[in-house]
Design an enzyme around this catalytic site. Structure first.
Site, mmCIF file in Angstrom:
data_model
loop_
_atom_site.group_PDB
_atom_site.id
_atom_site.type_symbol
_atom_site.label_atom_id
_atom_site.label_comp_id
_atom_site.label_asym_id
_atom_site.label_seq_id
_atom_site.Cartn_x
_atom_site.Cartn_y
_atom_site.Cartn_z
ATOM 1 C CG HIS A 194 -3.562 3.378 1.204
ATOM 2 N ND1 HIS A 194 -3.760 2.942 -0.086
ATOM 3 C CD2 HIS A 194 -3.756 2.309 2.006
ATOM 4 C CE1 HIS A 194 -4.054 1.650 -0.058
ATOM 5 N NE2 HIS A 194 -4.070 1.236 1.191
ATOM 6 C CB CYS A 215 -0.928 0.022 1.210
ATOM 7 S SG CYS A 215 -2.008 -1.403 1.243
ATOM 8 C CG ASN A 234 -7.060 -0.925 -0.190
ATOM 9 O OD1 ASN A 234 -6.155 -0.701 -0.977
ATOM 10 N ND2 ASN A 234 -6.846 -1.136 1.093
HETATM 11 O O1 UT7 Z 1 -4.666 -1.068 2.619
HETATM 12 C C1 UT7 Z 1 -4.409 -1.238 3.981
HETATM 13 C C2 UT7 Z 1 -4.951 -2.503 4.401
HETATM 14 N N1 UT7 Z 1 -6.310 -2.601 4.796
HETATM 15 C C3 UT7 Z 1 -6.943 -1.817 5.704
HETATM 16 O O2 UT7 Z 1 -6.497 -0.778 6.095
HETATM 17 C C4 UT7 Z 1 -8.232 -2.344 6.276
HETATM 18 C C5 UT7 Z 1 -8.276 -2.145 7.769
HETATM 19 N N2 UT7 Z 1 -9.372 -2.811 8.436
HETATM 20 C C6 UT7 Z 1 -10.681 -2.576 8.167
HETATM 21 O O3 UT7 Z 1 -10.974 -1.778 7.302
HETATM 22 C C7 UT7 Z 1 -11.742 -3.242 8.997
HETATM 23 O O4 UT7 Z 1 -11.120 -3.921 10.057
HETATM 24 C C8 UT7 Z 1 -12.645 -4.228 8.215
HETATM 25 C C9 UT7 Z 1 -13.540 -3.445 7.240
HETATM 26 C C10 UT7 Z 1 -11.780 -5.233 7.451
HETATM 27 C C11 UT7 Z 1 -13.557 -4.987 9.159
HETATM 28 O O5 UT7 Z 1 -14.343 -4.076 9.872
HETATM 29 P P1 UT7 Z 1 -14.530 -4.248 11.433
HETATM 30 O O6 UT7 Z 1 -15.419 -3.162 11.840
HETATM 31 O O7 UT7 Z 1 -13.172 -4.332 12.057
HETATM 32 O O8 UT7 Z 1 -15.311 -5.632 11.518
HETATM 33 P P2 UT7 Z 1 -14.885 -6.961 12.286
HETATM 34 O O9 UT7 Z 1 -13.748 -7.624 11.592
HETATM 35 O O10 UT7 Z 1 -14.774 -6.662 13.745
HETATM 36 O O11 UT7 Z 1 -16.161 -7.801 12.062
HETATM 37 C C12 UT7 Z 1 -17.420 -7.458 12.685
HETATM 38 C C13 UT7 Z 1 -18.432 -8.463 12.233
HETATM 39 C C14 UT7 Z 1 -17.972 -9.913 12.380
HETATM 40 O O12 UT7 Z 1 -19.098 -10.686 12.740
HETATM 41 P P3 UT7 Z 1 -19.324 -11.121 14.287
HETATM 42 O O13 UT7 Z 1 -18.107 -11.919 14.654
HETATM 43 O O14 UT7 Z 1 -19.446 -9.834 15.032
HETATM 44 O O15 UT7 Z 1 -20.578 -11.907 14.211
HETATM 45 C C15 UT7 Z 1 -17.542 -10.282 10.994
HETATM 46 O O16 UT7 Z 1 -17.660 -11.660 10.736
HETATM 47 O O17 UT7 Z 1 -18.691 -8.279 10.844
HETATM 48 C C16 UT7 Z 1 -18.525 -9.513 10.156
HETATM 49 N N3 UT7 Z 1 -18.036 -9.227 8.810
HETATM 50 C C17 UT7 Z 1 -18.881 -9.032 7.773
HETATM 51 N N4 UT7 Z 1 -20.215 -9.037 7.686
HETATM 52 C C18 UT7 Z 1 -20.755 -8.798 6.487
HETATM 53 C C19 UT7 Z 1 -16.750 -9.099 8.377
HETATM 54 N N5 UT7 Z 1 -16.747 -8.833 7.068
HETATM 55 C C20 UT7 Z 1 -18.047 -8.780 6.674
HETATM 56 C C21 UT7 Z 1 -18.674 -8.550 5.433
HETATM 57 N N6 UT7 Z 1 -20.028 -8.565 5.400
HETATM 58 N N7 UT7 Z 1 -17.973 -8.298 4.314
#
Ligand code: UT7
Length: 331
Positions: free
Chosen positions: A258, A113, A288
């Site tokens: 980014h 990135c 992204n």
């Molecule tokens: O380029 C640099 C690299 N990337 C980044 O900078 C990304 C950085 N991270 C993020 O943007 C976020 O951490 C994510 C968008 C990847 C995830 O968001 P979050 O708010 O941290 O969600 P989470 O991983 O805590 O997941 C919350 C819930 C989980 O369900 P439970 O365990 O609470 O039942 C996940 O399984 O959301 C669920 N979940 C989804 N649900 C629907 C995770 N991905 C999805 C999805 N659709 N695509």
């Protein structure tokens, strides 16, 4: 003193648009979840057979046209990608051939990135040292062919996408406009939070049926750790680069972060105390695209007239490695 000035920008993304509703065909997700957690509404993915080289060629031609230059005017190519068309060689030398640029040097920079920022710093050093006067810098990525599209991989695959952006850099002897200061860092202790484990030369064979079955060839991310570090390190790096340039936040016309997640950009804006018009986001339309997000956004800003001659612009990135950094530009 010679400075390095951006004289042309361009980008290209595949024609294929994948909406959030389209994602629900592959996995258990929803438009509402993706919009509210990431800001993304749609992204562009390649169609079968479309290559990163093709994307980078089109982005490069657009940047060359904007600069009023042809490929034979170039002295070197610096190519940022973590997803080259094949393991070896990288895409830089293939782009040199496709452009018909003559036997100029071409290197690949593998800092994910942060690849575009690191690439600018290498090109800037080559120009300031007097080695070359015109360098094409490209950020290009194809993530869609290396993601787990099942529900198990939904946290990664709703975010990442494909695209390419490019800039032409030229030596400017007027000493007034150009790249002013860089701030660059790495922390390899965090590497496994965002990585692709195979293929790799530590494995013999470099990739096995078992690796594929275990999904080791797919991008894996610990999103919470990446998020936590990104919102701290992009602001601190922005401030460090401004400090090196002898400038303050109030001097800044525009920050282009980014495009990792709209929530990350919002937190960067809040931490730096920026106004809405001081930060640019387009993740809503492109997702992204790793090394390509910043040059794509930069080209949009230039073409929309968001940046004027003399403006102070900061580009800042954070990602896999972990690697992060910023550059301050007097446009
Ligand atoms: O380029 C640099 C690299 N990337 C980044 O900078 C990304 C950085 N991270 C993020 O943007 C976020 O951490 C994510 C968008 C990847 C995830 O968001 P979050 O708010 O941290 O969600 P989470 O991983 O805590 O997941 C919350 C819930 C989980 O369900 P439970 O365990 O609470 O039942 C996940 O399984 O959301 C669920 N979940 C989804 N649900 C629907 C995770 N991905 C999805 C999805 N659709 N695509």
């Amino acid at each position: 003193m010679t400075m390095t000035r951006v004289t042309g920008t361009g980008f290209y993304v595949p024609d294929r648009v994948v909406t959030n509703d389209d994602m629900t065909e592959f996995m258990d997700t929803s438009d509402e979840w993706i919009r509210s957690r990431t800001g993304i509404e749609e992204r562009h993915w390649v169609t079968e057979g479309e290559t990163g080289l093709e994307l980078s060629l089109k982005a490069s031609m657009n940047a060359l046209q904007a600069a009023g230059r042809s490929s034979t005017d170039l002295d070197a190519i610096v190519f940022a990608t973590s997803t080259p068309d094949q393991f070896c060689p990288g895409n830089g030398t293939l782009l040199q051939h496709q452009l018909g640029a003559g036997n100029i040097p071409a290197i690949d920079i593998r800092t994910q990135c942060s690849g575009f920022i690191y690439s600018l710093s290498v090109a800037d050093a080559w120009i300031r040292a007097g080695n070359y006067r015109r360098i094409l810098v490209v950020g290009q990525e194809i993530q869609s062919t290396g993601m787990d599209l099942s529900t198990a991989g939904r946290d990664v695959s709703v975010i990442f996408a494909d695209g390419a952006g490019a800039v032409v850099l030229e030596a400017d002897d007027s000493d007034r406009r150009g790249l002013l200061a860089f701030d660059l860092h790495s922390d390899g202790s965090q590497a496994q939070h965002l990585w692709v484990e195979s293929p790799g030369s530590k494995n013999h064979p470099r990739i096995s049926q078992a690796d594929v079955a275990a999904g080791k060839h797919l991008l894996r991310m610990n999103g919470k750790e990446v998020f936590r570090h990104a919102v701290e390190l992009m602001p601190s790096s922005t401030l460090a680069a401004l400090d090196k340039a002898g400038l303050e936040l109030e001097d800044v016309a525009l920050v282009i972060p980014h495009q990792a997640n709209l929530r990350i950009s919002e937190m960067v804006k809040r931490k730096l105390g920026l106004r809405d018009d001081q930060i640019y986001n387009n993740i809503q339309r492109y997702g992204n695209t790793t090394a390509a997000t910043i040059p794509i956004a930069l080209d949009e800003c230039v073409r929309q007239g968001r940046i004027s001659a003399g403006d102070i612009v900061v580009l800042t990135a954070f990602g896999s490695g972990f690697l992060w950094g910023s550059v301050v530009v007097r446009w």
